[in-house]
Design a protein around this motif. Sequence first.
Motif, PDB file in Angstrom:
ATOM      1  N   ALA A 292       0.881  -1.176   0.000  1.00  0.00           N
ATOM      2  CA  ALA A 292       0.000   0.000   0.000  1.00  0.00           C
ATOM      3  C   ALA A 292       0.914   1.220   0.000  1.00  0.00           C
ATOM      4  CB  ALA A 292      -0.917  -0.004   1.220  1.00  0.00           C
ATOM      5  N   GLY A 293       1.233   1.715  -1.187  1.00  0.00           N
ATOM      6  CA  GLY A 293       2.109   2.883  -1.275  1.00  0.00           C
ATOM      7  C   GLY A 293       2.987   2.842  -2.496  1.00  0.00           C
ATOM      8  N   ASP A 294       4.131   3.538  -2.417  1.00  0.00           N
ATOM      9  CA  ASP A 294       4.991   3.642  -3.594  1.00  0.00           C
ATOM     10  C   ASP A 294       6.320   2.914  -3.418  1.00  0.00           C
ATOM     11  OD1 ASP A 294       6.040   5.364  -1.771  1.00  0.00           O
ATOM     12  OD2 ASP A 294       6.118   7.114  -3.090  1.00  0.00           O
ATOM     13  N   SER A 295       6.378   1.972  -2.460  1.00  0.00           N
ATOM     14  CA  SER A 295       7.546   1.095  -2.404  1.00  0.00           C
ATOM     15  C   SER A 295       7.374  -0.003  -3.452  1.00  0.00           C
ATOM     16  CB  SER A 295       7.689   0.485  -1.012  1.00  0.00           C
ATOM     17  OG  SER A 295       8.016   1.493  -0.085  1.00  0.00           O
ATOM     18  N   ARG A 296       8.376  -0.849  -3.585  1.00  0.00           N
ATOM     19  CA  ARG A 296       8.285  -1.900  -4.604  1.00  0.00           C
ATOM     20  C   ARG A 296       9.036  -3.146  -4.154  1.00  0.00           C
ATOM     21  NH1 ARG A 296      10.689  -0.521 -10.410  1.00  0.00           N
ATOM     22  NH2 ARG A 296       9.153   1.157 -10.237  1.00  0.00           N
TER      23      ARG A 296
END
Lengths: 298, 298
Positions: free
Chosen positions: A72-76
Amino acid sequence: MHLSGRCVCDSDPLFVEEKHIHAADLVVGALENAFQECDEVIGQEMEATNQTGGCTALAALYFQGKLYVANAGDSRAILVLKDNIVPMSSEFTPESERQRIQHLAFLFPKLLDGEFTRFEFPRRLKGDDVGHKVLYRDYFMEGWGYKTVEKADLKYPLVHGHGKQARLLGTLAVSRGLGDHQLKVIDTNIGVKPFLSCIPKVNVFDFALHDIKEDDVLVMATDGLWDVLCNDEVAHVVRSFLAENRTDPQRFSELAKCLVCRARGKKRGHRWMLDDSHEASYDDISVFVIPLHNREED
Amino acid sequence: MHLSGRCVCDSDPLFVEEKHIHAADLVVGALENAFQECDEVIGQEMEATNQTGGCTALAALYFQGKLYVANAGDSRAILVLKDNIVPMSSEFTPESERQRIQHLAFLFPKLLDGEFTRFEFPRRLKGDDVGHKVLYRDYFMEGWGYKTVEKADLKYPLVHGHGKQARLLGTLAVSRGLGDHQLKVIDTNIGVKPFLSCIPKVNVFDFALHDIKEDDVLVMATDGLWDVLCNDEVAHVVRSFLAENRTDPQRFSELAKCLVCRARGKKRGHRWMLDDSHEASYDDISVFVIPLHNREED
């Protein structure tokens, strides 16, 4: 159905089969619920201790032969295997979630408090655009249409900017995450949280379907890494580093450090540079490298 | 940007390029807006003439070398080409749109008027399930979780049933379409329309990237066809029919008739049968076959 495969309720197996419910679906559901509960607890803690802040959230779980990655977010997260790269998440940003965000503003216009427009335009509109036709997109559009600019369209757009510059309410670069319950748009009473989802997308990787090699790893990292290195570049660093460091027992954490240093670059005068022409990452760089071989079978 | 590729506004080209806006995006946007406007007009006409009813909506547009298929409902369009089949739509049903529908009920619980539960369960719950744990899904879950059954969970589920039997509010088998503005759940004042979206998903096929052959066609049909024939079976009928009917100038409409007859089956006593063991389609069967070769280039 229980995680062991045993049925809890004698009358259920038929329906469980009809709905194609598998043990993995219970793990996915548990992760989805865990993110929601975690976000609630963070909200309560923050309020009780008078703190503010929020974060992107990326979790990996290994259970009964499967890897679950919840994002949930912009990490990968990516798997770097011997012969290929498997993306285990996709980023949630104001750009990738434009339609969900605009739809919420359509359903609850008061959330914008008259300060923002929910429409997307290819550029900020100016006073002399009023009365002219410009391209726009509303919540129900993947394509673009024309609209005649009205004065209300000159307001700041709910979702604006492109790529790394895209912002939700001119404030946040992510559209999902945990926390930020109290976050307001600067100098207004407009809350960001209603637009910020804490719901993860969970991807599942089944080890039974793959022959995992000794140097195969899961790489989890924040946007600071991915802003300056693409998946292929990260995979190249992973493979060459591990090939050159066969015996070091700390080699996986050393590899994580190596990736952080690559994205941070080198200091040249007052600036951090990747090389002579490219600036290094100015965002948070957190990296985990997790070996996939020799897993403890449960 | 204009459809001809000419820029309307001198200051825009940079932004249009930055946002990767192409002429095709304007056609997609026009179709999306057209479905919305069409639905509004239908609503007004229905009210003015005191009529009721609604429909699934599937539209195909050929423009400047591209085929656009816009779908809102449970009809389907496929391209049957010489060597492959290209799906041009996916069905919108209470099952495929469960999360969107449940989310709306979460945001506006009054829409259920206390008569329905927004949770999904693998089967209808009974009085003696109260207090026991059962599998369930809420709007934010792709996976399944356990919840302890409360009395409110015994209400009829917002989305219930599986496959062809899945229903929205126990009423509709589709989750998108046009019309049905006045449709209520039987014996209640609960409107179905708030959950029924008229927004199409538009798929684009670029003829410039394919070598189209003489017998290549677009098949558009309602669920009556697809309930009893899969894509491969339809493609088989298309290819063998057209190979056997090379010269008939009416061969494409004859093929459409042939497909309808295949799905309708043959009357055996009081029943329509596909063969000795399978019942024929009992739903509406509408089929269009549109040749793709020798298109008038515009």
